[in-house]
Scaffold this active site. Structure first.
Site, PDB file in Angstrom:
ATOM      1  N   LYS A   1     -88.860 -16.823  26.630  1.00 11.92           N
ATOM      2  CA  LYS A   1     -89.422 -18.123  26.245  1.00 11.92           C
ATOM      3  C   LYS A   1     -88.731 -19.264  26.992  1.00 11.92           C
ATOM      4  CE  LYS A   1     -90.671 -15.972  21.906  1.00 11.92           C
ATOM      5  NZ  LYS A   1     -90.497 -15.817  20.434  1.00 11.92           N
TER       6      LYS A   1
ATOM      7  N   GLN B   1     -86.669 -17.546  15.818  1.00  9.42           N
ATOM      8  CA  GLN B   1     -86.938 -16.190  16.305  1.00  9.42           C
ATOM      9  C   GLN B   1     -86.847 -15.181  15.160  1.00  9.42           C
ATOM     10  OE1 GLN B   1     -87.922 -15.231  19.458  1.00  9.42           O
ATOM     11  NE2 GLN B   1     -88.179 -13.221  18.509  1.00  9.42           N
TER      12      GLN B   1
ATOM     13  N   ASP C   1     -95.113 -21.779  16.403  1.00  8.99           N
ATOM     14  CA  ASP C   1     -95.422 -20.362  16.167  1.00  8.99           C
ATOM     15  C   ASP C   1     -96.617 -20.216  15.220  1.00  8.99           C
ATOM     16  OD1 ASP C   1     -94.065 -18.479  17.665  1.00  8.99           O
ATOM     17  OD2 ASP C   1     -92.332 -18.367  16.317  1.00  8.99           O
TER      18      ASP C   1
END
Ligand code: BQF
Length: 300
Positions: A58, A102, A125
């Site tokens: 990322k 994460q 997300d």
């Protein structure tokens, strides 16, 4: 001798690079207009090997498209409240357009509480229930990156979906549930008839054999064998498991949920692992971050 027609490869790596090029162009435009670069932050709790890899993918992708990125590393001994405090800081930091936490998180931290703490307008997300709800209601929302990446892949490869039978295996909130919604809803790439299978589905193969598009997200290497797939189907493999491999420098290789070698000859289109859905996930995270920087979902 009979030649086996190889399924066309759905090359997610190349497509992701194309999309990243498009995003880079838009970043250039933004900067010309006097905007600062879009800025993504990632919170990594602990040092799980796979999570380290994903976060580094990322960060590198941000560099490629001209985004700023910040990696916040926290020890796996951190208590939930301290993580909440970090999230509050990111929520209130005007220099950060969007951020991710994460996953997975250590067991002593309640993931639901953490995801609910993220300001929905920065939740790139798309895991906050506000974004889930907005997506279900067809309102502007950040969509979870993996399902969005799969939809984008279907779209860019012009794979028909209208009236098709899509069979999804795995009902997670991150992949199976949202991809079922996106492909069943009105318009392209949607209008499909979707069957969502899971661990309690009886006679799974009776469903998979009827799939025009088979999407597998179970995390079991080689779970889908050739006998479970219809001739000419499109097979999308979301699985990515590390399997010990002495021939690799890292000591492992990545295996999908589909027994690729035997399924590919039967499939019209098939995603490889690695290089299929994974890179599309990264492209979609960047897309969401660009939307955040533009205020395109929640306004400025
Ligand atoms: C590739 C993920 C399971 C659990 C948590 C490129 C990624 C993976 C593979 C990647 C994933 C999977 C990510 C490839 C992010 C996808 O070349 O095939 C990119 O970085 N992913 C994650 O952040 O968390 C996960 C899978």
């Amino acid at each position: 001798m009979t030649m086996h027609q190889r399924g066309h490869l759905l090359d997610g790596k190349t497509l992701s690079e194309t999309i990243q090029g498009e995003i880079a162009q838009q970043v250039t435009e933004l900067k010309k207009k006097g905007h600062r670069a879009p800025h993504l932050a990632a919170v990594l709790v602990g040092s799980d090997g796979a999570s380290e890899t994903y976060v580094s993918h990322k960060v590198k992708a941000c560099e490629r498209v001209g985004f700023e990125s910040t990696l916040v590393r926290l020890p796996d001994t951190i208590v939930e409240q301290e993580l909440m405090d970090v999230i509050d800081e990111l929520n209130n930091d005007d220099n950060i357009d969007g951020f991710i936490v994460q996953l997975p998180l250590p067991k002593h931290i309640r993931v639901d509480k953490v995801l609910e703490r993220i300001k929905p307008s920065k939740d790139v997300d798309g895991f906050h229930p506000i974004n889930t709800g907005r997506m279900v209601a067809n309102l502007p929302a950040y969509k979870p990156a993996t399902p969005d990446g799969i939809v984008e892949m279907i779209n860019r490869f012009n794979i028909p979906t209208q009236g098709c039978h899509v069979v999804v295996i795995g009902r997670s909130l991150i992949v199976g549930t949202p991809i079922s919604l996106l492909l069943s809803r009105d318009g392209y790439p949607g209008d499909a008839t979707v069957t969502l299978c899971h661990r309690y589905t009886k006679d799974l193969a009776s469903y998979t054999r009827r799939a025009d598009i088979l999407i597998v997200a179970v995390g079991i290497p080689g779970f889908i064998t050739a006998d479970m797939v219809k001739e000419g189907a499109t097979v999308i493999d979301v699985g990515i498991t590390r399997v010990a491999d002495e021939s690799k420098k890292s000591g492992f290789s990545l295996k999908g949920d589909v027994a690729f070698e035997e399924v590919a000859p039967k499939a019209a289109f098939i995603t490889p692992v690695p290089g299929g859905v994974g890179p599309m996930t990264i492209a979609s995270l960047l897309k969401n971050t660009l939307l955040a920087a533009k205020g395109a979902v929640y306004g400025k």
